[in-house]
Scaffold this motif. Sequence first.
Motif: not given
Length: 485
Positions: A243-255, A237-241, A218-223
């Motif tokens: 997104c960084g690897r795939n050069v996607k913008k990310v918004a994270l609201e965490l614990g 953290k995993h999702i942020g990694e 779901f996260v690594e999908h190219p679209i």
Amino acid sequence: MVKYTDLNKQYIAGVWRDGTGKTVYQDKNPYNQEVVTEIKMASQKDIDEAYESAKRVQKQWEKVSAFDKSEVLTRAVQIMKNRREELVELLMIESGSSILKANVEIDFCISITNEAASYPMRMGGEIVPSLVPGKENRLFRRPLGVLGVISPFNFPMYLSMRSVATALGAGNGVVLKPDEQTAMSGGTVLGKIFEEAGIPEGLFNVVIPSIEEVGDGFVEHPIPRMISFTGSTEVGKHIGELCGRNVKKVALELGGNNALIILEDADIDRAVNSAIFGKFMHNGQICMAINRIIVHKNIHDQFIEKFIAAAKNIKVGDPKDKENMIGPLINPGAVERILGEIEKAKSQGAKVVLEGKVEGSIIHPTILTSNTNDVATAKNEMFGPVVTVIPFSTEEEAIKICNDTQYGLSGAVHAGSIEKGVEIALQLETGMVHINDQSVNDEPLIAFGGEKQSGIGRFGGRWSLDEFTTFQWISAQNRHREYPF
């Protein structure tokens, strides 16, 4: 008004259907563990189809007039108002929400969608001066394209709507993946609301996959150009990694490991009232909930006495009973996790001053005291009705204790004067602090978000508009330009 049906289906390309995954999920009522519905889970093929649909229709949606886009969101607001009773019932059955909490959540959804309805009118640009003679610099605010939204179980409808409505308002297509434990209240019911409101078919999709089957698909999908995630720091953290690897913008609201500081000159009764709500609202299953109460040593015992008395008066039980403020945790595993943390804290020197009994998935209010910040219930986010009270001697010590955590989401300070409270707040490493109040606050026009490992980005108001859009620079050379060669 006919109630929504097919809430256990996937919503892909404007069609309600079963997923093509290998598993069937049993969606259970957290209070009595009865199976509410069964969901045929989505496969990677379903995710692909959802993203392709959102991408295709987004190009059309971007060209729709701002007034027509706004009207769709305004209709969604009215639908939520009209269906409030139905939505409240769904939240109670699927997420264990009390009637009070469910109504608060619907209010939040209405407010943020109202704000999102203004976004189409704010998708303008500006003309900026140029260094080059005869050049006109135009900056256009543009949608990102397609967003993937991942939402949690605790405030399922709102924490989905917070990204979904604002992304749609900014002209994007959206694919939503709710937590499977609240797949209907945090996912498919939004599909129904926007379908009824007249959203173009296929612009907004809801998929409920089995993570064991699709992994990071779901996260690594190219679209999707961006992933908006609300949930645990570990997963974030995993999702942020990714997104960084795939050069996607990310918004994270965490614990969060949010602290309430109570200074010596604070109004103790007001502080107790704030602490009761800020800790025990929705059983403490809120990222902003108070996890630690840091109290001046001279009023510590008095506060504890009044706090215990107030906690004992909280009504606990079936969330369908409007008198009950505390209901079940999301699943039995959460109970076991929290009990384990309490036992660990006791072995580390913490003292249980109010022991909450356990009834199925319900834990009654539990209060511990500790002389340090180093016990499990203070170090770790409880996400349940458990709080640790810690004494302090000086303001510097209180600030140090508050900041002694990897998190920095929310917090509160009770003080004899507002200015003293603000002075303390400015020294706290946290995204939000509330003076003479408690830590659970959210508003549609405010920059909501945390520092440190509590997240990246801000939700709400113009900040959500900035998160879910980009700028394109188009320059126009109005007269002949002389080049050096």
